[in-house]
Design an enzyme around this catalytic site. Structure first.
Site, PDB file in Angstrom:
ATOM      1  CG  ASP A 161      -1.633  -1.376   1.331  1.00 21.21           C
ATOM      2  OD1 ASP A 161      -2.279  -1.764   0.359  1.00 21.21           O
ATOM      3  OD2 ASP A 161      -1.499  -2.042   2.375  1.00 21.21           O
ATOM      4  CG  HIS A 189      -3.570  -5.110   3.160  1.00 19.85           C
ATOM      5  ND1 HIS A 189      -3.120  -4.375   2.077  1.00 19.85           N
ATOM      6  CD2 HIS A 189      -3.989  -6.282   2.664  1.00 19.85           C
ATOM      7  CE1 HIS A 189      -3.255  -5.097   0.986  1.00 19.85           C
ATOM      8  NE2 HIS A 189      -3.785  -6.258   1.304  1.00 19.85           N
TER       9      HIS A 189
END
Ligand code: NAX
Length: 328
Positions: A161, A189
């Site tokens: 990410d 996440h």
């Protein structure tokens, strides 16, 4: 010569495993002078074990100078024995008609079992990353099951990410990715993650001023980073694998070798900083040195950020509440 380090990798015959093992064996994770012993875990089913054998044959065929040994097994106690590094990639994927809650519980079983094995047999200076989803909650379960190890040994992967957030910002500002510093991705996440560019600089200039387009930031950039995993599945017909393996390597390399002051996002256990309750595994800005991670402290949290950080925290809290009976 250095003594070999035992590296446990679960889900070793999966698609991330295939993109990961060869890079570990070639020295990209622990350094070009650090021999490794790969201890690979797969499901006991014939198909998984046969696929694992195939991967081990290919590893052999690379004749990697740093690969000092290999173990393939379906027994977590063998895979984690004396492991100083562990990459927990294997997880149960969401099946058709499966509820999010069922997925959580199926994975909770896996990470409880592996946590117990880690508790008993892993090296006391273990560094562990959970990649398998739901990564933060799986890391929380593992940490709370393997109680004899320090909580700081358990992390989850937010680095993909983080890397996606850097890359998208570099594209927008027509800069090189190496120009982007001080990126943060807070929280889970999952699409609720909060990529925060308020502290980021691009070639030394403040990113928000450079972008100078709040609508783009809030309505395009944040959702694009958060939903990038789904976009990859849509395009490729398969979930991210090489980029996920790359992020896992980045995470472990930086943890082991240090970041020289640079910020990286890691899912780590909260000490209560930034209003995130103690004990949660939450994406935080970290620096690493001397083999330890440390959360970057003292950042200002504005109203927009507070809302975003609480929203992703709420999701993590719900995930935790669905599994906490297993360890509380
Ligand atoms: P694959 O299905 O290709 O591979 C997973 C492998 O794990 C399979 O070979 C399976 O047999 C094995 N496995 C399952 N349960 C196991 C157990 N109990 N012990 C040992 N092995 C076991 O999935 P892959 O694409 O490699 O993805 C693996 C995991 O990473 C998934 O949970 C996925 O959702 C997650 N991801 C996490 C990311 C992150 O940023 N944190 C990004 C990429 C990825 O989606």
């Amino acid at each position: 010569a250095k003594a070999p380090v035992r590296v446990a990798v679960t889900g070793a015959a999966g698609q991330i495993g295939y993109a990961l093992l060869f890079r570990i064996a070639s020295g990209e994770m622990l350094g070009k002078d650090q021999p490794v012993i790969l201890q690979m875990l797969e499901l006991p089913m014939d198909k998984a074990q046969a696929a694992l054998k195939g991967v081990m044959m290919e590893l052999e065929d690379c004749a990697f100078p740093l690969l000092a040994g290999m173990i393939g097994t379906s027994d977590p106690r063998v895979a984690f024995k004396d492991a100083q590094q562990a990459l927990l990639v294997g997880a149960k994927p969401r099946g058709p008609g499966m509820e999010r809650k069922d997925l959580l519980l199926e994975n909770a079983k896996i990470f409880t079992e592996q946590g117990k094995a880690i508790d008993e047999v892993a090296a006391r200076d273990l560094k562990l990353i959970v990649v398998g989803n739901p990564a933060n909650t799986n890391a929380l379960i593992t940490m709370n099951t393997a109680k004899s190890l320090p909580q700081t040994a358990f992390t989850s992967m937010m680095r993909l990410d983080h890397n996606r957030a850097i890359s998208q910002l570099a594209t927008r500002t027509q800069a090189s990715v190496t120009d982007v510093k001080n990126m943060v991705v807070w929280g889970n996440h999952s699409p609720t993650m909060y990529p925060d560019i308020r502290f980021a600089t691009v070639a030394g200039k403040a990113a928000p001023a450079l972008v100078n387009d709040e609508a783009w930031y809030k309505n395009e950039y944040i959702p694009k980073v958060g939903k990038r995993g789904a976009a990859i599945i849509e395009a490729r017909g398969l979930s991210s694998a090489a980029s996920a393996a790359n992020a896992a390597i980045d995470h472990m390399r930086d943890w082991n070798m240090g970041t020289n002051g640079a910020w990286v996002t890691m899912g780590v256990v909260s000490d209560g900083s930034y209003g995130i309750p103690e004990g949660m595994i939450y994406g935080m800005p970290c620096t690493c040195s001397g083999g330890k991670w440390e959360v970057v402290k003292g950042l200002e949290i504005d109203a927009f950020s507070r809302e975003k950080m609480d929203f992703t925290l709420k999701e993590l809290t719900e995930e935790r509440d669905g599994v906490k009976h297993l360890f509380a």
